[in-house]
Scaffold this motif. Structure first.
Motif, short mmCIF file in Angstrom:
data_model
loop_
_atom_site.label_atom_id
_atom_site.label_comp_id
_atom_site.label_asym_id
_atom_site.label_seq_id
_atom_site.Cartn_x
_atom_site.Cartn_y
_atom_site.Cartn_z
N SER A 1 -47.18 -3.14 1.59
CA SER A 1 -48.50 -2.52 1.54
C SER A 1 -48.62 -1.68 0.26
O SER A 1 -47.71 -0.89 -0.06
N PRO A 2 -49.69 -1.81 -0.52
CA PRO A 2 -50.87 -2.66 -0.29
C PRO A 2 -50.69 -4.10 -0.79
O PRO A 2 -51.46 -4.97 -0.44
N ARG A 3 -49.68 -4.35 -1.61
CA ARG A 3 -49.43 -5.69 -2.11
C ARG A 3 -47.96 -5.82 -2.43
O ARG A 3 -47.22 -4.84 -2.48
N GLY A 4 -47.52 -7.04 -2.63
CA GLY A 4 -46.13 -7.26 -2.96
C GLY A 4 -45.32 -7.76 -1.77
O GLY A 4 -45.87 -8.22 -0.76
N VAL A 5 -44.01 -7.62 -1.89
CA VAL A 5 -43.07 -8.14 -0.89
C VAL A 5 -42.02 -7.08 -0.62
O VAL A 5 -41.60 -6.35 -1.53
N GLN A 6 -41.61 -7.00 0.64
CA GLN A 6 -40.49 -6.13 1.03
C GLN A 6 -39.37 -7.00 1.56
O GLN A 6 -39.52 -7.71 2.53
N LEU A 7 -38.23 -6.93 0.90
CA LEU A 7 -37.04 -7.66 1.30
C LEU A 7 -36.07 -6.67 1.93
O LEU A 7 -35.74 -5.64 1.33
N THR A 8 -35.62 -6.98 3.15
CA THR A 8 -34.68 -6.12 3.86
C THR A 8 -33.49 -6.95 4.30
O THR A 8 -33.66 -8.00 4.93
N VAL A 9 -32.30 -6.47 3.97
CA VAL A 9 -31.06 -7.14 4.36
C VAL A 9 -30.16 -6.11 5.03
O VAL A 9 -29.86 -5.07 4.43
N PHE A 10 -29.78 -6.40 6.27
CA PHE A 10 -28.84 -5.53 6.98
C PHE A 10 -27.57 -6.32 7.27
O PHE A 10 -27.62 -7.44 7.77
N LEU A 11 -26.44 -5.71 6.93
CA LEU A 11 -25.14 -6.34 7.19
C LEU A 11 -24.26 -5.35 7.94
O LEU A 11 -24.12 -4.19 7.52
N PRO A 12 -23.67 -5.76 9.05
CA PRO A 12 -22.78 -4.86 9.78
C PRO A 12 -21.48 -4.65 9.02
O PRO A 12 -21.02 -5.53 8.28
N LEU A 13 -20.91 -3.48 9.21
CA LEU A 13 -19.64 -3.19 8.58
C LEU A 13 -18.52 -3.91 9.31
O LEU A 13 -18.54 -4.03 10.54
N PRO A 14 -17.54 -4.39 8.60
CA PRO A 14 -16.40 -5.02 9.28
C PRO A 14 -15.63 -3.99 10.10
O PRO A 14 -15.60 -2.81 9.78
N ALA A 15 -15.05 -4.46 11.19
CA ALA A 15 -14.28 -3.57 12.04
C ALA A 15 -13.09 -3.02 11.27
O ALA A 15 -12.41 -3.75 10.54
N PRO A 16 -12.84 -1.71 11.38
CA PRO A 16 -11.71 -1.13 10.65
C PRO A 16 -10.38 -1.70 11.14
O PRO A 16 -10.16 -1.89 12.33
#
Length: 463
Positions: free
Chosen positions: A437-452
């Motif tokens: 908003s109001p124009r354009g693109v939103q890129l969202t990337v979520f990556l879980p953390l590796p188990a310790p």
């Protein structure tokens, strides 16, 4: 309890209630009939005696007594003659009708009406006419016994007939139950023949349609399972290919940086040395050496521009935050008219916990997002934010470009975004690409953390 028994019990109960109601109505009719008979007989007897006895009264009590004795018993009445002192001079004889038999007391109390008493005062005595319903009640009792026996016979015959008819009626439902049990046991090819009766036939047709649809759904589910297994194998293969490509890129970048870079630097140094020595001896040789030195410098710069695109060596040396800062800085230099803001204040706190694949995937996501925003979106302002939480890392990239269509995933092209989405999903993350908003693109990337990984336990010292 089976359906046949339930229907039989319901019909039998309704029949019994019907018979009980009919017996109750018949009992009410008997009571009215007994009441009418006894009361009418008592009234007639009293009127008859009232008109007749007075003829014998003038002749004295013996004449009245003789008249009563000659008359005998009057139906449904007990006649008693007493003198002034109350002594009984005459009592009507016992009824010869069904002698020695009487209805039960409870039935008598239920059917017999209140006993009517008519009295006639004579000059030297009293004549009493009292209603007696015992014979009428006995008739009613015998009739009631016949009715009860008939009702029991009808109930038994009707129940046997109903049980047989219900059995024939619900027989198709037994076939349906057996088919359902076979279906529950895993036989998905069971079908029912045409069943008699509208309801059973409709249920049988519905059952066969259900089995057909179930077979189709099972086959579809099997194909879906096979497709999912193939997709899982394809994703594993894709991850393996991506891993091999990244390793090759990393190896090539290292070779370019370490081997070719040193060689180009040596060539430039030697060319400058030759140019220095030939400055007074051979001007043409000096010029050629300086050309070689300049080309070596351009080759070195071009090589250093290729290396980050192959693999971010700064990611291995300084972490994700520094690698993103280096990517943003190089993008700014190549696109001076574009404003790019980077916020990665807390990313360095989790750099040690990031796995190599997670950090590299986030870096590639930022690289792909910047490339699309500049090449396809013609963006003039881009914001990059890297945030950390206990669950994982989130990369957000927002631009003010022309944006993507809502059905971009169904159209041809955008192979880089599809590759990025597959890579993120393969790592158990979440990929979102929505309009900004109001124009354009939103890129969202979520990556879980590796188990310790658990810290290795120190070995106990051996004695």
């Amino acid at each position: 309890m089976s359906l046949r028994l339930k229907l039989h019990l319901i019909i039998g109960t309704l029949t019994l209630l019907f018979l009980l109601v009919m017996l109750g109505l018949q009992l009410r009719s008997m009571r009215a009939s007994v009441n009418e008979e006894v009361v009418a007989a008592n009234r007639v007897a009293a009127q008859f005696l009232n008109r007749t006895v007075w003829r014998y009264t003038a002749q004295g009590t013996p004449a009245v007594l003789g008249f009563l004795q000659s008359m005998g018993r009057v139906r449904s009445n007990d006649i008693t003659l007493t003198d002034h002192q109350g002594n009984v001079l005459y009592t009507s004889p016992v009824s010869p009708y069904k002698p020695g038999r009487d209805a039960p007391d409870w039935f008598d109390a239920l059917v017999a009406p209140p006993l009517a008493v008519q009295s006639l005062d004579l000059p030297d005595g009293k004549l009493t006419v009292q209603a007696n319903a015992s014979r009428a009640v006995l008739d009613a009792w015998e009739e009631a016994i016949m009715l009860v026996l008939g009702a029991i016979a009808v109930l038994v015959v009707l129940n046997v007939l109903v049980y047989w008819l219900v059995g024939r009626t619900v027989r198709p439902f037994g076939q349906i139950v057996r088919a359902l049990n076979q279906l529950e046991g895993g036989r998905f090819d069971v079908t029912l023949p045409p069943l008699p009766g509208a309801e059973a036939g409709t249920i049988g047709k519905a059952f066969n349609r259900m089995v057909s649809m179930l077979q189709d759904h099972i086959e579809t589910e099997r194909r879906a399972v096979r497709a999912e297994l193939q997709l899982s194998e394809s994703r594993e293969l894709t991850r393996w290919v991506d891993h091999q490509i990244e390793q090759e890129r990393h190896l090539i970048a290292r070779e370019l940086h370490d081997e070719l870079g040193q060689s180009v630097t040596a060539m430039r140094s030697m060319a400058l040395s030759i140019a220095q020595r030939m400055r007074t001896l051979d001007p043409q040789a000096e010029a050629a050496a300086r050309v070689i030195a300049e080309e070596s410098s351009r080759l070195y710069d071009a090589m250093h521009g290729i290396i980050p695109r192959l693999t971010p060596l700064v990611l291995d040396n300084f972490g994700l935050a520094e690698a993103l800062a280096d990517l943003v800085e190089r993008t700014r230099r190549s696109h001076p008219g574009v404003q790019i803001e980077l916020h990665a204040d807390m990313a360095h706190l989790l750099d040690r916990q990031l796995g190599g694949e997670v950090a590299l995937a986030l870096y590639r996501a930022a690289q792909e997002g910047l490339t699309n925003a500049l090449r396809h979106g013609q963006a003039q302002r881009i914001g990059v934010r890297l945030s950390a939480s206990a669950e994982g890392m989130t990369l957000e990239l927002v631009d003010d470009g022309v944006g993507l269509s809502a059905d971009w995933a169904d159209k041809k092209g955008h192979h880089g975004l599809r590759w990025l989405a597959e890579r993120v999903q393969g790592l158990g993350g979440r990929f979102e690409l929505v309009p900004a908003s109001p124009r354009g693109v939103q890129l969202t990337v979520f990556l879980p953390l590796p188990a310790p990984q658990p810290a290795p336990q120190p070995e106990a010292p051996t004695e």
